[in-house]
Scaffold this active site. Structure first.
Site, PDB file in Angstrom:
ATOM      1  N   PHE A  10      -1.259   8.030  10.971  1.00 37.29           N
ATOM      2  CA  PHE A  10      -1.634   9.358  10.477  1.00 37.29           C
ATOM      3  C   PHE A  10      -2.846   9.940  11.199  1.00 37.29           C
ATOM      4  CE2 PHE A  10      -3.364   5.983   7.720  1.00 37.29           C
ATOM      5  CZ  PHE A  10      -4.703   6.064   8.102  1.00 37.29           C
TER       6      PHE A  10
ATOM      7  N   HIS B 202      -5.261  16.300  -4.154  1.00 40.76           N
ATOM      8  CA  HIS B 202      -5.546  16.508  -2.732  1.00 40.76           C
ATOM      9  C   HIS B 202      -5.390  17.965  -2.286  1.00 40.76           C
ATOM     10  CE1 HIS B 202      -5.669  12.247  -2.694  1.00 40.76           C
ATOM     11  NE2 HIS B 202      -5.526  12.075  -1.396  1.00 40.76           N
TER      12      HIS B 202
ATOM     13  N   ASN C  72       0.814  12.456   4.394  1.00 42.53           N
ATOM     14  CA  ASN C  72       0.084  11.550   5.273  1.00 42.53           C
ATOM     15  C   ASN C  72       0.491  11.744   6.731  1.00 42.53           C
ATOM     16  OD1 ASN C  72      -0.665   7.981   4.995  1.00 42.53           O
ATOM     17  ND2 ASN C  72      -2.008   9.713   5.230  1.00 42.53           N
TER      18      ASN C  72
ATOM     19  N   TYR D 189       0.819  -1.211   0.000  1.00 50.24           N
ATOM     20  CA  TYR D 189       0.000   0.000   0.000  1.00 50.24           C
ATOM     21  C   TYR D 189       0.854   1.262   0.000  1.00 50.24           C
ATOM     22  CZ  TYR D 189      -3.093   3.759   1.371  1.00 50.24           C
ATOM     23  OH  TYR D 189      -3.765   4.957   1.396  1.00 50.24           O
TER      24      TYR D 189
ATOM     25  N   TYR E  59     -16.241  33.447  44.674  1.00 52.38           N
ATOM     26  CA  TYR E  59     -15.508  32.336  44.067  1.00 52.38           C
ATOM     27  C   TYR E  59     -14.458  32.778  43.052  1.00 52.38           C
ATOM     28  CZ  TYR E  59     -18.807  28.824  45.915  1.00 52.38           C
ATOM     29  OH  TYR E  59     -19.548  28.003  46.722  1.00 52.38           O
TER      30      TYR E  59
ATOM     31  N   ARG F 161     -11.654  33.751  45.475  1.00 51.83           N
ATOM     32  CA  ARG F 161     -11.298  32.748  46.480  1.00 51.83           C
ATOM     33  C   ARG F 161     -10.957  31.388  45.870  1.00 51.83           C
ATOM     34  NH1 ARG F 161     -15.637  30.094  49.962  1.00 51.83           N
ATOM     35  NH2 ARG F 161     -16.889  31.802  49.147  1.00 51.83           N
TER      36      ARG F 161
ATOM     37  N   GLU G 293     -12.372   5.275   5.067  1.00 49.88           N
ATOM     38  CA  GLU G 293     -11.945   6.165   6.153  1.00 49.88           C
ATOM     39  C   GLU G 293     -13.210   6.608   6.886  1.00 49.88           C
ATOM     40  OE1 GLU G 293      -9.678   9.047   3.988  1.00 49.88           O
ATOM     41  OE2 GLU G 293      -8.260   7.526   3.278  1.00 49.88           O
TER      42      GLU G 293
END
Length: 517
Positions: A331, A82, A202, A52, A283, A286, A420
């Site tokens: 990744f 991409h 990646n 791959y 608060y 404190r 994915e």
């Protein structure tokens, strides 16, 4: 000169390279590891078995084997297809941090790129070639694909070498195409080979880059928030017993203990504390150590996660020898996504408690008899609005933070034909955290500005009183650049100037020097 070895990069070194342009070189050991891993890729290609990312398609096309003769086209097509990010371009420091972190990842010697790829990234850093990277479009899995592809457009090419496919970059304060920027800097662009397109793109590298910068800025922000707390405490004649070390030791939380100790140091020698007829404060005063302390612990945890990530192998497959290329999911940006979500929630609390102190400072029923809205005198009320509107701005930013702090890592949509099917959304989480840091810094600036004005009025009514060592140093630093003005004025630019004192570390450094001296 920073020697990059793939193993020991620190967050402070990322800051030095990203913001202060520290030169970078590659260690000999890292260079040898890179060359060794590249030889493995070449051997895998020669054997011809499908692996791959080396001789197959990507994502949904992982089962499609690609011939060795098409390996360059495969890498180039990956970059071109991409690079589809959108939105405003990222700040220069983010891009430089990402380039450094990606180079460090490749330097670990498990990615299979040629040595020239890493050297090119380092040359770009050293010669200040900064690619234009759109800020939106990454899911953080399979890493920050779109941003890293935009980065690759600038320093990679193909046989056609088209300028209109080279992206955009800045060089010597000029915007130009990536091709022209690389030519101007005299850095040859690369034609990528097998595995190299995937190795570059990646990984959740931009997510990690933003996280590294956020950690640095958040640390400074927390120190500034402690100064603001101490000044507000003195301005409202607070009760010091809430910071007694004994009550914090018995709860045992280190962040809480640290914040209480810091406030004791900042207010040391103060004669304003414990002078009002009250046994305890609200608060927001404190319980500040119990609120701000856990934020410090959260930041410490996030630093650990981020430091691991900037020294991690984050692409796929991971090469271990010429026979072992393991396909996995390093990744995936979940570690950074979750860490940024944690920090977003924590910093939102810093802004929230700070705004509550600003509110108390401006309310004459709550601020130990100071004028309403901190107008100069009670007689000025009405004609002057005083600090009314800065509190509005602080409240608005707190509300925005609460929206931004909604967890991003829990939001996932499937992509790539369900291959994915769980995405990290880490870059969105990191971008939101960065915005929360900016918003919170402005809220702290408003508190410091308001507290300084309250101290002006308080010391006028108590001329013999003294501020603490640290609070006095902070007050003096503020007033050295932003003098007191009795009537209404354009507060906005002065608050912006105070925010710059926070961001450039001048305020924290001045106080640190005074307390340590």
């Amino acid at each position: 000169m920073l020697k990059l070895d793939g193993e020991t990069l620190t967050l402070s070194e990322v800051i030095q390279v990203a913001r202060h342009h520290l030169p970078v070189d590659l260690s000999k050991k890292a260079a040898a590891k890179i060359q060794k891993s590249r030889k493995w890729v070449e051997e895998i290609i020669s054997f011809g078995d499908p692996v791959y990312g080396i001789n197959t398609g990507f994502g949904a096309f992982a089962d499609h084997q690609i011939s060795a003769s098409d390996s360059q086209t495969l890498s180039r097509n990956l970059i071109l297809s991409h690079a589809v990010g959108t939105g405003p371009i990222l700040a220069e420091d983010i891009v430089r941090a990402a380039m450094l972190i990606r180079a460090n990842t490749l330097a670990k010697g498990h990615s299979g790129v040629r040595l020239e790829v890493v050297h090119t990234l380092l040359k770009m850093l050293n010669k200040n070639v900064t690619p234009h990277i759109p800020s939106q479009g990454s899911l953080g899995s399979s890493g920050d694909l779109a941003p890293l592809s935009h980065l690759a457009l600038v320093f990679t090419t193909d046989q056609k070498d088209r300028e209109d496919e080279s992206g955009w970059a800045s060089y010597r304060d000029q915007d130009m195409t990536g091709k022209k920027a690389m030519e101007a800097a005299d850095i040859p662009r690369l034609v990528l080979g097998a595995k190299e397109g995937l190795a570059i793109t990646n990984g959740a590298t931009f997510s990690a880059a933003i996280a590294a910068l956020v950690c640095e800025d958040a640390e400074n922000l927390l120190r500034s928030s402690e100064i603001a707390l101490a000044m507000s405490l003195e301005a409202m004649l607070g009760v010091s017993s809430a910071f007694d070390p004994r009550i914090h030791q018995v709860r045992q939380h280190p962040g809480q203990i640290k914040v209480a100790k810091t406030i004791r140091h900042l207010t040391r020698q103060s004669t304003l504390l414990d002078t009002a007829d009250k046994v305890q404060d609200a608060y927001s005063l404190r319980c500040a150590p119990q609120v701000q302390g856990p934020v410090q612990e959260t930041l410490d945890f996030v630093k650990q996660i981020t430091n691991r990530e900037i020294n991690a192998v984050t692409d796929n497959p991971v090469l271990f020898d010429r026979q072992t290329a393991i396909s996995g999911g390093n990744f995936h940006g979940e570690p950074i996504g979750l860490a940024m979500d944690y920090l977003s929630i924590a910093l939102t609390e810093i802004a929230g408690i700070s705004e509550r102190r600003v509110f108390r400072l401006t309310d004459s029923n709550l601020n130990a008899d100071l004028p309403s809205m901190l107008v100069n005198t009670p007689e000025d009320a009405g004609l002057n609005s005083g600090m009314m509107m800065p509190q509005y701005t602080a409240a608005s930013l707190v509300l925005e933070n609460r929206s931004l702090a909604s967890p991003d890592s829990t939001n996932s949509l499937p992509t790539s034909a369900e291959q994915e099917d769980h995405n990290a959304n880490s870059m969105t989480a990191a971008r939101h955290t960065r915005q929360i840091v900016k918003n919170t810094t402005h809220v702290i600036a408003i508190e410091l500005y308001t507290a300084a004005r309250a101290l002006d009025i308080r010391l006028r009514e108590k001329p013999q009183a003294k501020m603490g060592i640290g609070t006095r140093a902070a007050y003096q630093k503020i007033r050295s650049q932003i003098p007191f003005r009795a009537g209404d004025a354009w507060w906005g630019p002065e608050i912006e100037a105070l925010r710059e004192l926070i961001e450039n570390r001048e305020l924290v450094n001045a106080v640190k020097h005074a307390v340590q001296g």
